[in-house]
Every structure is written in C-alpha cells, then in structure tokens.
Design a protein around this motif. Sequence first.
Motif, PDB file in Angstrom:
ATOM      1  N   ILE A   1     -54.897 -55.359  58.855  1.00  0.00           N
ATOM      2  CA  ILE A   1     -53.926 -56.416  59.253  1.00  0.00           C
ATOM      3  C   ILE A   1     -53.031 -55.439  58.762  1.00  0.00           C
ATOM      4  O   ILE A   1     -52.590 -55.254  57.849  1.00  0.00           O
ATOM      5  N   ASP A   2     -52.199 -55.177  60.088  1.00  0.00           N
ATOM      6  CA  ASP A   2     -51.073 -54.637  59.756  1.00  0.00           C
ATOM      7  C   ASP A   2     -49.795 -55.031  60.670  1.00  0.00           C
ATOM      8  O   ASP A   2     -50.302 -55.430  61.553  1.00  0.00           O
ATOM      9  N   HIS A   3     -48.903 -54.690  60.977  1.00  0.00           N
ATOM     10  CA  HIS A   3     -47.471 -54.422  61.703  1.00  0.00           C
ATOM     11  C   HIS A   3     -46.920 -52.943  62.307  1.00  0.00           C
ATOM     12  O   HIS A   3     -46.550 -53.384  62.776  1.00  0.00           O
ATOM     13  N   HIS A   4     -47.702 -52.583  61.676  1.00  0.00           N
ATOM     14  CA  HIS A   4     -47.298 -50.718  62.401  1.00  0.00           C
ATOM     15  C   HIS A   4     -48.059 -50.365  63.272  1.00  0.00           C
ATOM     16  O   HIS A   4     -49.151 -51.305  63.947  1.00  0.00           O
TER      17      HIS A   4
ATOM     18  N   MET B   1     -63.091 -55.662  62.332  1.00  0.00           N
ATOM     19  CA  MET B   1     -62.194 -56.723  62.594  1.00  0.00           C
ATOM     20  C   MET B   1     -60.615 -56.084  62.357  1.00  0.00           C
ATOM     21  O   MET B   1     -60.134 -55.662  61.617  1.00  0.00           O
ATOM     22  N   ARG B   2     -59.931 -55.969  63.780  1.00  0.00           N
ATOM     23  CA  ARG B   2     -57.824 -56.020  63.294  1.00  0.00           C
ATOM     24  C   ARG B   2     -57.808 -57.056  63.975  1.00  0.00           C
ATOM     25  O   ARG B   2     -58.149 -58.091  64.982  1.00  0.00           O
ATOM     26  N   TRP B   3     -56.116 -57.416  63.289  1.00  0.00           N
ATOM     27  CA  TRP B   3     -55.224 -58.421  63.664  1.00  0.00           C
ATOM     28  C   TRP B   3     -53.521 -57.379  63.589  1.00  0.00           C
ATOM     29  O   TRP B   3     -53.759 -56.954  62.235  1.00  0.00           O
ATOM     30  N   VAL B   4     -53.330 -57.160  64.711  1.00  0.00           N
ATOM     31  CA  VAL B   4     -52.515 -55.634  64.333  1.00  0.00           C
ATOM     32  C   VAL B   4     -50.975 -56.074  65.534  1.00  0.00           C
ATOM     33  O   VAL B   4     -51.120 -56.395  66.481  1.00  0.00           O
ATOM     34  N   ASP B   5     -50.378 -57.284  64.845  1.00  0.00           N
ATOM     35  CA  ASP B   5     -48.976 -57.503  65.361  1.00  0.00           C
ATOM     36  C   ASP B   5     -47.470 -56.753  64.813  1.00  0.00           C
ATOM     37  O   ASP B   5     -46.748 -56.511  64.298  1.00  0.00           O
ATOM     38  N   VAL B   6     -47.154 -55.164  66.067  1.00  0.00           N
ATOM     39  CA  VAL B   6     -45.941 -54.799  65.799  1.00  0.00           C
ATOM     40  C   VAL B   6     -44.628 -55.299  66.060  1.00  0.00           C
ATOM     41  O   VAL B   6     -43.759 -55.106  65.400  1.00  0.00           O
ATOM     42  N   ASP B   7     -44.650 -57.092  66.816  1.00  0.00           N
ATOM     43  CA  ASP B   7     -43.807 -57.856  66.699  1.00  0.00           C
ATOM     44  C   ASP B   7     -43.266 -57.963  65.073  1.00  0.00           C
ATOM     45  O   ASP B   7     -42.288 -58.744  65.148  1.00  0.00           O
ATOM     46  N   ALA B   8     -43.907 -58.559  64.200  1.00  0.00           N
ATOM     47  CA  ALA B   8     -44.072 -58.975  62.858  1.00  0.00           C
ATOM     48  C   ALA B   8     -43.233 -58.016  62.145  1.00  0.00           C
ATOM     49  O   ALA B   8     -43.294 -57.040  61.945  1.00  0.00           O
ATOM     50  N   ALA B   9     -42.146 -58.507  61.457  1.00  0.00           N
ATOM     51  CA  ALA B   9     -40.967 -57.661  60.772  1.00  0.00           C
ATOM     52  C   ALA B   9     -41.663 -57.212  59.401  1.00  0.00           C
ATOM     53  O   ALA B   9     -41.138 -56.385  58.868  1.00  0.00           O
ATOM     54  N   ALA B  10     -42.963 -57.538  58.694  1.00  0.00           N
ATOM     55  CA  ALA B  10     -43.537 -57.091  57.807  1.00  0.00           C
ATOM     56  C   ALA B  10     -45.070 -58.132  57.835  1.00  0.00           C
ATOM     57  O   ALA B  10     -45.098 -58.905  58.453  1.00  0.00           O
TER      58      ALA B  10
ATOM     59  N   GLY C   1     -46.554 -40.575  60.799  1.00  0.00           N
ATOM     60  CA  GLY C   1     -46.762 -42.051  61.222  1.00  0.00           C
ATOM     61  C   GLY C   1     -45.348 -43.210  61.365  1.00  0.00           C
ATOM     62  O   GLY C   1     -44.823 -42.971  59.339  1.00  0.00           O
ATOM     63  N   GLY C   2     -45.296 -44.580  61.236  1.00  0.00           N
ATOM     64  CA  GLY C   2     -44.314 -45.310  61.034  1.00  0.00           C
ATOM     65  C   GLY C   2     -44.178 -46.554  62.339  1.00  0.00           C
ATOM     66  O   GLY C   2     -44.420 -46.428  62.524  1.00  0.00           O
ATOM     67  N   HIS C   3     -42.652 -46.991  62.261  1.00  0.00           N
ATOM     68  CA  HIS C   3     -42.133 -48.264  62.866  1.00  0.00           C
ATOM     69  C   HIS C   3     -41.540 -47.164  63.135  1.00  0.00           C
ATOM     70  O   HIS C   3     -41.111 -46.327  63.575  1.00  0.00           O
ATOM     71  N   PRO C   4     -40.701 -48.351  64.606  1.00  0.00           N
ATOM     72  CA  PRO C   4     -39.680 -47.244  65.546  1.00  0.00           C
ATOM     73  C   PRO C   4     -39.040 -46.401  64.967  1.00  0.00           C
ATOM     74  O   PRO C   4     -38.291 -45.303  65.369  1.00  0.00           O
TER      75      PRO C   4
END
Length: 311
Positions: free
Chosen positions: A101-104, A113-122, A281-284
Amino acid sequence: MKQHIIDKIKEYETIILHRHVRPDPDAYGSQGGLAEIIKATFPEKNVYTVGEEEPTLDFMRRLDEIDDSVYEEALVIVCDTANQARICDQRYKMGKEVIKIDHHPNEDPYGDMRWVDVDAAACSQMIYDLYKTSDGQLKMSDEAARLLYAGIVSDTGRFLYSSTTIETMKYAGELMQYDFNRQELFNSMYEKDPHVLKMEGYILQNFEMDESGVAEVRLTKELLDRFNATQAETSQLVSILNGVKGIQAWVFFIEEDDQIRVRFRSKGTVINGLAMKYGGGGHPLAAGASVYSWEEAGRVLADLKALIMEN
C-alpha cells in the motif's frame, strides 16, 4: 482493490505491518493506523507493527519485536514504501502473502497484491480511505485517527504542499472529530531541541543559491558533531528553504559514516527521475538518494542545475 485487501485482512489470523527505513510520521502513521483499525475491527487477530524504531517518533508508537516463526502463515502489509530495498526489516518476505500500500510511483511493483495511488497526499490518507469506503466492514478508533492525522499533516507539510487536495482536507477534518489531543501531537511533531534550532539557523545563514534558483546545503560529519545533531534530526530541516524567494529547487547532502544522503526538494520541476539516476526515488517534488563521495555529490548538484535550466 480495496475490497480485496479487506478480504485478505479478514482471511488471516496473523497480520504483520512494515514500513520504510528512516521513517517519517506518514510511515508510522499508515503502518500504525492500519494496525489499530484492524485491532479495533478484529480484536481476536494477532497484529504486529515491526521495524527499527526511530526515537524521535516514539511519541507516535512503539514497535513490536517478533520471532521469525510468527511470519509462518501470516499476511504482511507494507505501507508507504516504494521499493523492496527500503522496506525496514527484510523478513517481510517470510510471510505467506505480501500486500503493498503506497502513494509513491510504482517503480518496483512487489508483493502479491498492490494498491498504489500516486494522487494521494499521504499513505495515511489511503488508509483512512480504506476505512471510509469499507461500508462499515472496518472500525476506526481514537488511536488510529491520531496516527493517521499525524501522517497526513506531516506528508502535506501542514497542508501547504501542492499534493493537498479537497479530499485530503475533508479526511483530515473527519479525523479531527476523534478523541485525541491535537495540540500535544503538534508539539511532539514540530517542537525542536535547541541544538536543532541552532543548526537551522546555521543552514539559513550559509546555504548557497545560484542564479538559476538552485540551492545546496552540505552537512558534513564535522558539522553534525559540532551541533550534536543526528541524521534523523536533519530530516526536520530539509524543507526550511521552501520560503526563500526565487528558489526553484534545492538539495541537502548529509554525510554519514559510509555514504552521503541526498535530499531533493523542488517547487515545480519534477526531480524524482534525478533521484532514481543515483539509486533513489520518491515523489515528483520530494525525493532522495545516496552517493558515496563529495565528488559524486558535485555531479548531483550539476545535474540538478541542468535539470532546472531545461525547464
């Protein structure tokens, strides 16, 4: 995907939660917040949060020490961690199944199983969203709310970063309705020891910025020793240049015994690709990497300047 994650949580009797090395409040918040939601919903389950503790975050949570045998037939959930190398406690591989579970950016799609949401602030926002959209299948607790709120506040820079959305603010407002002391939490998160404040003053007096709007700060071991500051404490200072007029991007170089930590920040130009070039790596707009000499650090700075000039 969220329902599949809930179904897996229901399926397993033992659930072990991990997060990334050198944790921040969102790492602790998402890991601990999800653990507390699971405990509130399924008090009969065995739920553990593991990893090396960060003393500056003891106010958020103390972690569990477990034997390897606990991983047998266990579900492992890794929160807020983009790639496998940065997962704190590599025993996560010993679990029967792994959920990410990640937002990067999903550069390393590990797990069953993966749940990735790069639009989530945290990542903590994602955990609250998991609860919010569960239609009553999951229960919130005051302690879970405290941890998730801390994670959201931290990863949004107290709601100042551009990643903050209407949904972020809505969720934070809902979490504020739970019974925890926000003032006490803020004090623990943002009060600095006098020696850290003195280093902050040193940075503000000595950072260098060129005509392109790129700034650098070099925190050598000698400097850290002079201020009696730890690497973890310097992480509180990386964003202090955000208010400098004309600044476009900046980089902190933090010297350790075996490497130099690189911390990038930007006001608009995407810099996580540059971090990936150096194994990170990391956020934009907020990313990190490591280099192994000051000569290599000089190349990082040159690459950052070139990147800013191109945009």
